[in-house]
Design a protein around this motif. Structure first.
Motif, mmCIF file in Angstrom:
data_model
loop_
_atom_site.group_PDB
_atom_site.id
_atom_site.type_symbol
_atom_site.label_atom_id
_atom_site.label_comp_id
_atom_site.label_asym_id
_atom_site.label_seq_id
_atom_site.Cartn_x
_atom_site.Cartn_y
_atom_site.Cartn_z
ATOM 1 N N HIS A 65 0.841 -1.189 0.000
ATOM 2 C CA HIS A 65 0.000 0.000 0.000
ATOM 3 C C HIS A 65 0.878 1.240 0.000
ATOM 4 C CE1 HIS A 65 -3.206 2.798 1.263
ATOM 5 N NE2 HIS A 65 -4.024 1.892 0.787
ATOM 6 N N ALA A 66 0.480 2.254 -0.760
ATOM 7 C CA ALA A 66 1.273 3.482 -0.857
ATOM 8 C C ALA A 66 1.382 4.169 0.491
ATOM 9 C CB ALA A 66 0.634 4.425 -1.880
ATOM 10 N N LEU A 67 2.480 4.866 0.700
ATOM 11 C CA LEU A 67 2.644 5.698 1.876
ATOM 12 C C LEU A 67 1.666 6.873 1.806
ATOM 13 C CD1 LEU A 67 6.511 5.643 1.919
ATOM 14 C CD2 LEU A 67 5.105 5.078 3.910
ATOM 15 N N PRO A 68 1.295 7.448 2.958
ATOM 16 C CA PRO A 68 0.326 8.549 2.934
ATOM 17 C C PRO A 68 0.885 9.769 2.204
ATOM 18 C CG PRO A 68 1.296 8.305 5.124
ATOM 19 C CD PRO A 68 1.713 7.115 4.331
ATOM 20 N N GLY A 69 0.050 10.356 1.370
ATOM 21 C CA GLY A 69 0.412 11.596 0.727
ATOM 22 C C GLY A 69 1.132 11.484 -0.595
ATOM 23 N N MET A 70 1.530 10.254 -1.004
ATOM 24 C CA MET A 70 2.254 10.123 -2.264
ATOM 25 C C MET A 70 2.096 8.710 -2.816
ATOM 26 S SD MET A 70 6.189 11.185 -3.111
ATOM 27 C CE MET A 70 7.091 9.650 -3.176
ATOM 28 N N GLU A 71 1.466 8.593 -3.957
ATOM 29 C CA GLU A 71 1.251 7.287 -4.579
ATOM 30 C C GLU A 71 2.529 6.781 -5.247
ATOM 31 O OE1 GLU A 71 -1.521 5.351 -4.552
ATOM 32 O OE2 GLU A 71 -2.343 6.811 -3.132
ATOM 33 N N LEU A 72 2.612 5.469 -5.351
ATOM 34 C CA LEU A 72 3.676 4.832 -6.120
ATOM 35 C C LEU A 72 3.078 4.433 -7.459
ATOM 36 C CD1 LEU A 72 6.348 3.463 -6.705
ATOM 37 C CD2 LEU A 72 5.676 1.577 -5.217
ATOM 38 N N THR A 73 3.481 5.129 -8.501
ATOM 39 C CA THR A 73 2.875 4.897 -9.814
ATOM 40 C C THR A 73 3.949 4.602 -10.859
ATOM 41 O OG1 THR A 73 2.946 7.260 -10.332
ATOM 42 C CG2 THR A 73 0.914 6.418 -9.326
ATOM 43 N N GLY A 74 3.539 3.889 -11.885
ATOM 44 C CA GLY A 74 4.411 3.658 -13.034
ATOM 45 C C GLY A 74 5.565 2.720 -12.802
ATOM 46 N N ALA A 75 5.537 1.957 -11.721
ATOM 47 C CA ALA A 75 6.646 1.040 -11.437
ATOM 48 C C ALA A 75 6.614 -0.150 -12.395
ATOM 49 C CB ALA A 75 6.573 0.556 -9.995
ATOM 50 N N ASP A 76 7.765 -0.555 -12.860
ATOM 51 C CA ASP A 76 7.891 -1.704 -13.751
ATOM 52 C C ASP A 76 7.719 -2.978 -12.941
ATOM 53 O OD1 ASP A 76 8.615 -3.730 -15.444
ATOM 54 O OD2 ASP A 76 10.533 -2.851 -16.053
ATOM 55 N N PRO A 77 6.692 -3.790 -13.209
ATOM 56 C CA PRO A 77 6.466 -5.002 -12.405
ATOM 57 C C PRO A 77 7.582 -6.034 -12.528
ATOM 58 C CG PRO A 77 4.997 -4.943 -14.313
ATOM 59 C CD PRO A 77 5.660 -3.619 -14.236
ATOM 60 N N ALA A 78 8.439 -5.899 -13.555
ATOM 61 C CA ALA A 78 9.522 -6.871 -13.741
ATOM 62 C C ALA A 78 10.783 -6.496 -12.957
ATOM 63 C CB ALA A 78 9.870 -6.981 -15.229
ATOM 64 N N ARG A 79 10.820 -5.289 -12.390
ATOM 65 C CA ARG A 79 12.002 -4.875 -11.623
ATOM 66 C C ARG A 79 11.971 -5.464 -10.216
ATOM 67 N NH1 ARG A 79 13.002 1.137 -10.927
ATOM 68 N NH2 ARG A 79 15.037 0.366 -10.263
ATOM 69 N N PRO A 80 13.131 -5.721 -9.607
ATOM 70 C CA PRO A 80 13.154 -6.196 -8.222
ATOM 71 C C PRO A 80 12.441 -5.218 -7.287
ATOM 72 C CG PRO A 80 15.320 -6.445 -9.221
ATOM 73 C CD PRO A 80 14.490 -5.651 -10.193
ATOM 74 N N SER A 81 11.635 -5.751 -6.395
ATOM 75 C CA SER A 81 10.918 -4.889 -5.449
ATOM 76 C C SER A 81 11.890 -4.095 -4.585
ATOM 77 C CB SER A 81 9.990 -5.728 -4.572
ATOM 78 O OG SER A 81 10.735 -6.703 -3.839
ATOM 79 N N SER A 82 13.067 -4.660 -4.308
ATOM 80 C CA SER A 82 14.058 -3.956 -3.492
ATOM 81 C C SER A 82 14.459 -2.631 -4.140
ATOM 82 C CB SER A 82 15.293 -4.832 -3.287
ATOM 83 O OG SER A 82 15.849 -5.219 -4.534
ATOM 84 N N GLU A 83 14.550 -2.613 -5.470
ATOM 85 C CA GLU A 83 14.922 -1.383 -6.170
ATOM 86 C C GLU A 83 13.744 -0.412 -6.255
ATOM 87 O OE1 GLU A 83 16.414 -2.370 -9.991
ATOM 88 O OE2 GLU A 83 18.035 -3.655 -9.233
#
Length: 361
Positions: A65-83
């Protein structure tokens, strides 16, 4: 550095729970460095996510879930979650000017003077009116003990050290644990290993159907009841069961998720069962302990918050034994959305604390 610094609130940890708490402190008028400080022992932003294995791509992450006040958008689903998540947290800290101090190791929290707490760290001591503990569990992997464990000649490692499936190529691997990590590890490793064996203490519980809001509330309520009683919290996943998705169904059909009961002992070259009538042995090169984590709260020991049951009794986020101490991301607030809500609740309660009023012994 031996100098004493005074703030109104110290936040320990800069994962989802710590950043959420810092955001809500900021929103309600607290200034970083002047009124509050965020201390994090990790080398960079990202909380525990920065230590996840490379094969855990962002597309495989459930319930982030996104942190309050700022969405996480446009992330490449194939990239490592750590990055992906480390970059998101970095941008979040910068956007809201949270000024996280790292790496700082918190060694102990003690009673100070005039009703204040002393937070002893590798960078000196902070005197504070209130504490938000958001240290999570990643630093306390749970390693069960079984007879013969010290005799095993192969490799033993925990989920916290999992390097990715390629490291197990051609090996015989025993995976111990019935949670989400255990099943994820198995499904990945089976494509590379010579053989895999899945072992759990209890039969796994698979959940059919959608995870409704009502179901989620009921699960969180069960976890909340444990911490209200002062018992060590269980994960929400341990209450909800494992979602029976396509990957799990395929793993069951392929025989990868063929659960075996927990072994009786570990031998130099594998694991063994003996029920008094029959004996069985499986050879292994690796034992992977996907056995979960415990709350990283040893630095709070001087405050004597633990109950006889082993946990800290919490109402909402507030320690019942000491209302100056809030545990965010502990028990029912361990999910990402739970941590967001708990950060807001903790800040609301802290604002209601009487100024400089000593806590009764």
């Amino acid at each position: 550095m031996n100098n004493m610094r005074e703030v109104e609130v110290v936040v320990i940890g800069a994962g989802q729970a710590g950043l959420s708490s810092a955001y809500h402190l900021r929103r309600t008028g607290f200034e970083p460095d002047r009124d509050f400080v965020v201390l994090d022992h990790s080398p960079g932003p990202g909380g525990a996510w920065q230590f996840r294995w490379p094969s855990l791509t962002y597309g495989k992450v459930h319930g982030m879930h996104a942190l309050p006040g700022m969405e996480l958008t446009g992330a490449d689903p194939a990239r490592p979650s750590s990055e992906v998540i480390a970059e998101y947290f970095t941008e979040y800290e910068r956007t809201f000017d949270l000024r996280v101090r790292r790496p700082v190791d918190v060694r102990a929290v003690r009673e100070g003077e005039d009703g204040r707490l002393l937070v002893e760290t590798s960078e000196g001591t902070w005197s504070t009116r209130a504490l938000i503990n958001a240290t999570g569990t990643w630093d306390r992997p749970f390693w069960p003990r079984y007879p013969g464990q010290e005799t095993f000649r192969g490799r033993q490692l925990h989920t916290a050290q999992y390097p990715g499936p390629e490291a197990f190529a051609g090996q015989r691997v025993v995976v111990v644990g019935g949670g989400a990590s255990g099943t994820q590890h198995l499904l990945e490793i089976a494509e590379h290993a010579a053989a895999t064996t899945w072992v759990t203490r209890r039969p796994p519980v698979f959940r059919e159907g959608p995870f409704t809001e009502e179901y989620g509330r009921a699960a969180v309520a069960l976890v909340e009841e444990r911490v209200r009683q002062g018992l060590p919290p269980k994960s929400v996943v341990s209450v909800t069961g494992l979602p029976l998705n396509d990957a799990i169904r395929q793993g069951i059909a392929d025989g990868v998720l063929d659960r075996q009961p927990i072994f009786d002992r570990i031998t130099p070259d594998g694991v063994a069962w003996n029920d008094g009538r029959h004996s069985r042995h499986i050879a292994a090169d690796v034992i992977l302990w996907a056995t979960g984590f415990r709350a990283a709260i040893d630095h709070l020991a001087p405050l004597k918050l633990r109950e006889p049951g082993g946990g800290i009794r919490v109402e909402g986020t507030r320690s019942v034994a000491d209302p100056r101490v809030h545990l965010v991301g502990y028990g029912p607030s361990a999910s990402t959305i739970g941590a967001n809500r708990a950060g807001r609740a903790a800040v609301r309660d802290i604002r209601r604390l009487p100024a400089q009023e000593p806590v009764a012994a």
